[in-house]
Write an enzyme that holds these catalytic residues in place. Structure first.
Site, short mmCIF file in Angstrom:
data_model
loop_
_atom_site.label_atom_id
_atom_site.label_comp_id
_atom_site.label_asym_id
_atom_site.label_seq_id
_atom_site.Cartn_x
_atom_site.Cartn_y
_atom_site.Cartn_z
N ARG A 1 4.65 10.05 -2.63
CA ARG A 1 5.71 8.42 -3.41
C ARG A 1 4.62 8.89 -5.37
O ARG A 1 5.21 8.63 -5.68
CB ARG A 1 5.23 7.61 -3.32
CG ARG A 1 6.08 7.16 -1.69
CD ARG A 1 5.72 5.64 -1.26
NE ARG A 1 4.45 5.92 -0.44
CZ ARG A 1 3.96 5.64 1.03
NH1 ARG A 1 4.50 3.72 1.10
NH2 ARG A 1 3.28 5.08 1.60
N HIS B 1 12.11 6.07 3.81
CA HIS B 1 11.55 6.82 4.85
C HIS B 1 13.29 7.59 5.20
O HIS B 1 12.48 8.47 5.22
CB HIS B 1 11.44 5.66 6.41
CG HIS B 1 10.28 5.37 5.99
ND1 HIS B 1 10.21 3.92 5.81
CD2 HIS B 1 8.97 6.38 5.98
CE1 HIS B 1 8.77 3.04 6.60
NE2 HIS B 1 8.17 4.67 6.03
N SER C 1 6.60 -0.46 4.23
CA SER C 1 6.71 -0.87 4.67
C SER C 1 6.25 -2.72 4.97
O SER C 1 6.59 -3.18 4.61
CB SER C 1 6.50 -0.58 6.18
OG SER C 1 7.21 0.30 5.97
N LYS D 1 -3.44 -1.27 15.53
CA LYS D 1 -2.13 -1.58 14.88
C LYS D 1 -1.57 -3.57 14.80
O LYS D 1 -0.55 -2.92 15.88
CB LYS D 1 -1.45 -0.81 13.94
CG LYS D 1 -1.54 -0.82 12.75
CD LYS D 1 -1.13 0.74 11.68
CE LYS D 1 -1.79 1.29 10.53
NZ LYS D 1 -0.54 2.57 10.29
P1 ADP Z 1 2.13 4.68 8.39
O1 ADP Z 1 1.83 3.63 8.32
O2 ADP Z 1 1.17 5.66 9.22
O3 ADP Z 1 1.22 5.32 7.25
P2 ADP Z 1 4.70 4.26 7.49
O4 ADP Z 1 5.44 4.56 8.59
O5 ADP Z 1 4.48 3.49 5.98
O6 ADP Z 1 3.05 5.32 7.99
O7 ADP Z 1 5.51 5.75 6.11
C1 ADP Z 1 4.96 6.62 6.91
C2 ADP Z 1 5.47 8.40 6.31
O8 ADP Z 1 6.93 8.03 5.47
C3 ADP Z 1 4.25 8.45 4.84
O9 ADP Z 1 3.63 9.37 5.65
C4 ADP Z 1 5.75 9.23 4.05
O10 ADP Z 1 5.01 10.37 3.93
C5 ADP Z 1 6.23 8.45 4.21
N1 ADP Z 1 6.78 7.24 3.55
C6 ADP Z 1 6.66 6.27 3.60
N2 ADP Z 1 7.06 5.70 2.31
C7 ADP Z 1 8.05 6.52 1.23
C8 ADP Z 1 9.08 6.16 0.14
N3 ADP Z 1 9.07 4.80 -0.15
N4 ADP Z 1 9.57 7.29 0.37
C9 ADP Z 1 9.69 8.78 0.77
N5 ADP Z 1 8.17 9.01 1.82
C10 ADP Z 1 8.21 8.14 1.95
#
Ligand code: ADP
Length: 160
Positions: free
Chosen positions: A94, A17, A131, A41
């Site tokens: 990703r 992120h 995450s 959630k």
């Molecule tokens: P959600 O739980 O709302 O799906 P996340 O908080 O996991 O979203 O992630 C938010 C955004 O961050 C994702 O939609 C993606 O665009 C980006 N993202 C998540 N993980 C990665 C990563 N490892 N590398 C690049 N971008 C990421």
């Protein structure tokens, strides 16, 4: 002023992120990180904790992004964009598995409010990172250092 939003749950923020947020901050005058409040959630960290962790991680980042704001968000992302004067959504991609859903969301957001979505390719170092996987590994005592900011690592160790 060119302003973009990086939306997500960030439970917790990872280095994947952070990489996208910092790279986006070089392309826009301001980047707003929208931290989703979703009552359905079950999150490990509260929205305030998630926002604090992002703020600290951005502050500690060697690239030193000073044009990043962090705010809570609920409801439609396009409404958040409208109320914050934001024209663009920046998302990290990703793998192809992310693509179908992200394309659908992007097209819906353009349809709803004319907001553009820009996709940034993930730093290959973090392509496997999410995450939920970080939480799973940390829960069973796996080493996630280097995958999350140091402040997050500390919080995970305390909590899990
Ligand atoms: P959600 O739980 O709302 O799906 P996340 O908080 O996991 O979203 O992630 C938010 C955004 O961050 C994702 O939609 C993606 O665009 C980006 N993202 C998540 N993980 C990665 C990563 N490892 N590398 C690049 N971008 C990421």
């Amino acid at each position: 002023m060119r302003r973009a939003v990086c939306p997500g749950s960030f439970d917790p923020v990872t280095n994947g992120h952070l990489d996208i947020i910092v790279r986006a901050s070089k392309l826009f005058d301001e980047v707003v990180v929208a931290v989703g409040i979703n009552k359905n959630k079950n999150t490990l960290f509260t929205v305030d904790e998630r926002m604090d962790l992002i703020r600290q991680a951005v502050r500690d980042h060697p690239a030193g992004a000073t044009n990043v704001a962090v705010e809570p968000s609920h409801g439609l992302l396009v409404d958040f964009c409208r109320s914050h004067g934001i024209q663009s959504i920046v998302k990290g991609l990703r793998a192809v598995s992310d693509f179908d859903y992200e394309l659908q969301m992007a097209q819906m957001n353009t349809r709803l409010a004319g907001v553009e979505t820009l996709f940034m390719s993930t730093n290959p170092q973090y392509a496997f990172l999410s995450s939920s996987l970080v939480k799973e590994v940390a829960k069973y005592g796996g080493d996630v250092s280097g995958l999350v900011p140091d402040v997050v690592l500390k919080q995970l160790r305390e909590r899990l």
